[in-house]
Design a protein around this motif. Structure first.
Motif, PDB file in Angstrom:
ATOM      1  N   VAL A 191       9.495  11.366   0.847  1.00 43.54           N
ATOM      2  CA  VAL A 191       8.167  10.964   0.395  1.00 43.54           C
ATOM      3  C   VAL A 191       7.560  10.057   1.472  1.00 43.54           C
ATOM      4  CG1 VAL A 191       6.836   9.695  -1.326  1.00 43.54           C
ATOM      5  CG2 VAL A 191       8.756  11.132  -2.045  1.00 43.54           C
ATOM      6  N   THR A 192       6.358  10.354   1.844  1.00 40.64           N
ATOM      7  CA  THR A 192       5.645   9.522   2.817  1.00 40.64           C
ATOM      8  C   THR A 192       4.309   9.099   2.230  1.00 40.64           C
ATOM      9  OG1 THR A 192       4.833   9.424   5.095  1.00 40.64           O
ATOM     10  CG2 THR A 192       4.502  11.488   3.925  1.00 40.64           C
ATOM     11  N   THR A 193       3.815   7.981   2.666  1.00 38.46           N
ATOM     12  CA  THR A 193       2.531   7.499   2.160  1.00 38.46           C
ATOM     13  C   THR A 193       1.464   7.645   3.239  1.00 38.46           C
ATOM     14  OG1 THR A 193       3.106   5.225   2.811  1.00 38.46           O
ATOM     15  CG2 THR A 193       3.529   5.869   0.521  1.00 38.46           C
ATOM     16  N   VAL A 194       0.267   8.007   2.801  1.00 38.60           N
ATOM     17  CA  VAL A 194      -0.876   8.138   3.700  1.00 38.60           C
ATOM     18  C   VAL A 194      -2.027   7.343   3.092  1.00 38.60           C
ATOM     19  CG1 VAL A 194      -0.206  10.354   4.665  1.00 38.60           C
ATOM     20  CG2 VAL A 194      -1.582  10.290   2.578  1.00 38.60           C
ATOM     21  N   LYS A 231       6.922   2.154  -6.094  1.00 37.69           N
ATOM     22  CA  LYS A 231       5.754   1.962  -6.952  1.00 37.69           C
ATOM     23  C   LYS A 231       4.745   1.083  -6.224  1.00 37.69           C
ATOM     24  CE  LYS A 231       7.487  -2.068  -9.487  1.00 37.69           C
ATOM     25  NZ  LYS A 231       7.765  -2.626 -10.839  1.00 37.69           N
ATOM     26  N   PHE A 232       3.496   1.215  -6.660  1.00 38.13           N
ATOM     27  CA  PHE A 232       2.420   0.413  -6.079  1.00 38.13           C
ATOM     28  C   PHE A 232       2.176  -0.829  -6.924  1.00 38.13           C
ATOM     29  CE2 PHE A 232       1.213   4.811  -4.757  1.00 38.13           C
ATOM     30  CZ  PHE A 232       1.322   4.631  -3.387  1.00 38.13           C
ATOM     31  N   GLN A 268       1.695   0.438   0.961  1.00 33.12           N
ATOM     32  CA  GLN A 268       2.640   1.404   1.536  1.00 33.12           C
ATOM     33  C   GLN A 268       4.032   0.803   1.651  1.00 33.12           C
ATOM     34  OE1 GLN A 268      -0.211   2.395   4.900  1.00 33.12           O
ATOM     35  NE2 GLN A 268       0.594   4.448   4.537  1.00 33.12           N
ATOM     36  N   ALA A 269       4.090  -0.468   2.038  1.00 33.37           N
ATOM     37  CA  ALA A 269       5.391  -1.143   2.116  1.00 33.37           C
ATOM     38  C   ALA A 269       5.997  -1.301   0.731  1.00 33.37           C
ATOM     39  CB  ALA A 269       5.224  -2.507   2.787  1.00 33.37           C
ATOM     40  N   PHE A 279      -1.805   7.380  -0.935  1.00 35.62           N
ATOM     41  CA  PHE A 279      -1.162   8.476  -1.671  1.00 35.62           C
ATOM     42  C   PHE A 279       0.295   8.588  -1.224  1.00 35.62           C
ATOM     43  CE2 PHE A 279      -5.653   9.509  -1.282  1.00 35.62           C
ATOM     44  CZ  PHE A 279      -6.010   9.851  -2.587  1.00 35.62           C
ATOM     45  N   ALA A 280       1.174   8.856  -2.191  1.00 32.43           N
ATOM     46  CA  ALA A 280       2.581   9.121  -1.895  1.00 32.43           C
ATOM     47  C   ALA A 280       2.783  10.631  -1.929  1.00 32.43           C
ATOM     48  CB  ALA A 280       3.489   8.427  -2.899  1.00 32.43           C
TER      49      ALA A 280
END
Length: 316
Positions: A276-279, A216-217, A208-209, A268-269
């Motif tokens: 955009v937030t990530t969960v 990008k992941f 997430q960071a 997920f983004a």
């Protein structure tokens, strides 16, 4: 591999030192050891096996004496005093307090035809066997070679300063009412599964960071700057890049022991308006398995809970 016998000893040592850290008054006010509720007739013979059966007191090995019970059907119980159980339950939720008595259970086998006589102690959870020797002293104590032994090692051939002495109290073998058996093997499995969950939680947070900073992941665990390698004694970890309209990443913790659960972490983004937030979620198999869950379905929005695939549930 952590073995049950070392865990038992360390657990008992830490447990027994708790009242010492509180003060000498804790020991002075300790409740008496509960009396056992049923008795059996005294053994009809003076055979080695019958001399084993009964209640014994283990002294001078830990800060407080412990009660040890050998039964006729080859079971061995180490009892925690009731006052100590209440203290330990504050630090270990798997140990019940409330005045109940907790006991560690093992199996034992003896062979009185050898010289010295032999004793095998078996952990029922993982079938590890510790081989040692014993004898009865002239004053009726049970002498067991103990310190420094490990499961799988050869049986010692002589007694050393590492022996322990047990004093016979009675022929009673029935445990106190409401005794609860502590499953050390289960505790070890829970601790190993906690490793998998904690590692995936750290990887999910790092992903997430990474997305917040780079959009990008990471595709490899080593790229996240964590002190987590792809392999441990318990789990194999792997990042599995995902494709699709919603940016996402998957990481798996594959159990090496079929008695452990496997886990899958997902991030997920999700786009909400112009942001955009990530969960994230961690799903664990409902039953022990060496196959991690498949990738969960992406939520429709950031507020929707991510559902774990069939056969798995969100890790606590």
């Amino acid at each position: 591999m952590t073995n049950t016998y070392l865990k038992l000893r360390n657990f008992l040592i830490v447990s027994c030192l708790l009242p010492l850290s509180i003060g000498n008054g804790a020991i002075a006010q300790q409740s008496p050891m509960p009396t056992l509720t049923q008795s059996q007739n005294p053994p009809s013979t003076n055979s080695t096996a019958s001399r084993f059966v009964g209640q014994w007191r283990l002294k001078d090995y830990l800060p407080i004496p412990l009660t040890v019970v050998f039964t006729q059907d080859g079971k061995l119980f180490v009892l925690l005093p009731s006052y100590l159980t209440s203290l330990v339950s504050l630090f270990n939720p798997s140990v019940s307090g409330g005045g109940s008595v907790n006991a560690f259970e093992f199996r034992y086998k003896i062979n009185s035809t050898t010289q010295p006589m032999s004793l095998d102690l078996i952990s029922p959870g993982d079938n590890e066997t510790l081989m040692t020797i014993f004898e009865f002293t002239s004053d009726g104590q049970l002498r067991i070679e103990w310190e420094g032994l490990l499961p799988g090692q050869p049986r010692p051939t002589e007694f050393t300063v590492g022996t322990i002495f047990l004093q016979k109290l009675s022929n009673i073998t029935a445990l106190p009412r409401n005794t609860q058996i502590i499953d050390l093997a289960q505790q070890r499995r829970q601790g190993q599964e906690a490793e998998g969950q904690q590692s995936l939680s750290s990887i999910n947070n790092a992903q997430q960071a990474s997305y917040a900073e780079k959009e990008k992941f990471a595709t490899a665990i080593n790229d996240l700057g964590l002190e987590i390698g792809p392999e441990t004694e318990t789990y194999s970890y792997q990042i599995v890049p995902q494709s699709g309209s919603i940016p996402s990443t998957m990481v798996t913790a594959k159990a090496k022991n079929p008695q452990l659960k496997s886990y899958t972490g997902a991030v997920f983004a999700i786009k909400a308006n112009d942001a955009v937030t990530t969960v994230s979620v961690i799903c664990g198999t409902d039953q022990p398995s060496t196959t991690p869950p498949v990738m969960p379905m992406a939520p429709k929005n950031a507020e929707e809970a991510i559902k774990c695939p069939s056969g798995s549930s969100p890790a606590e």
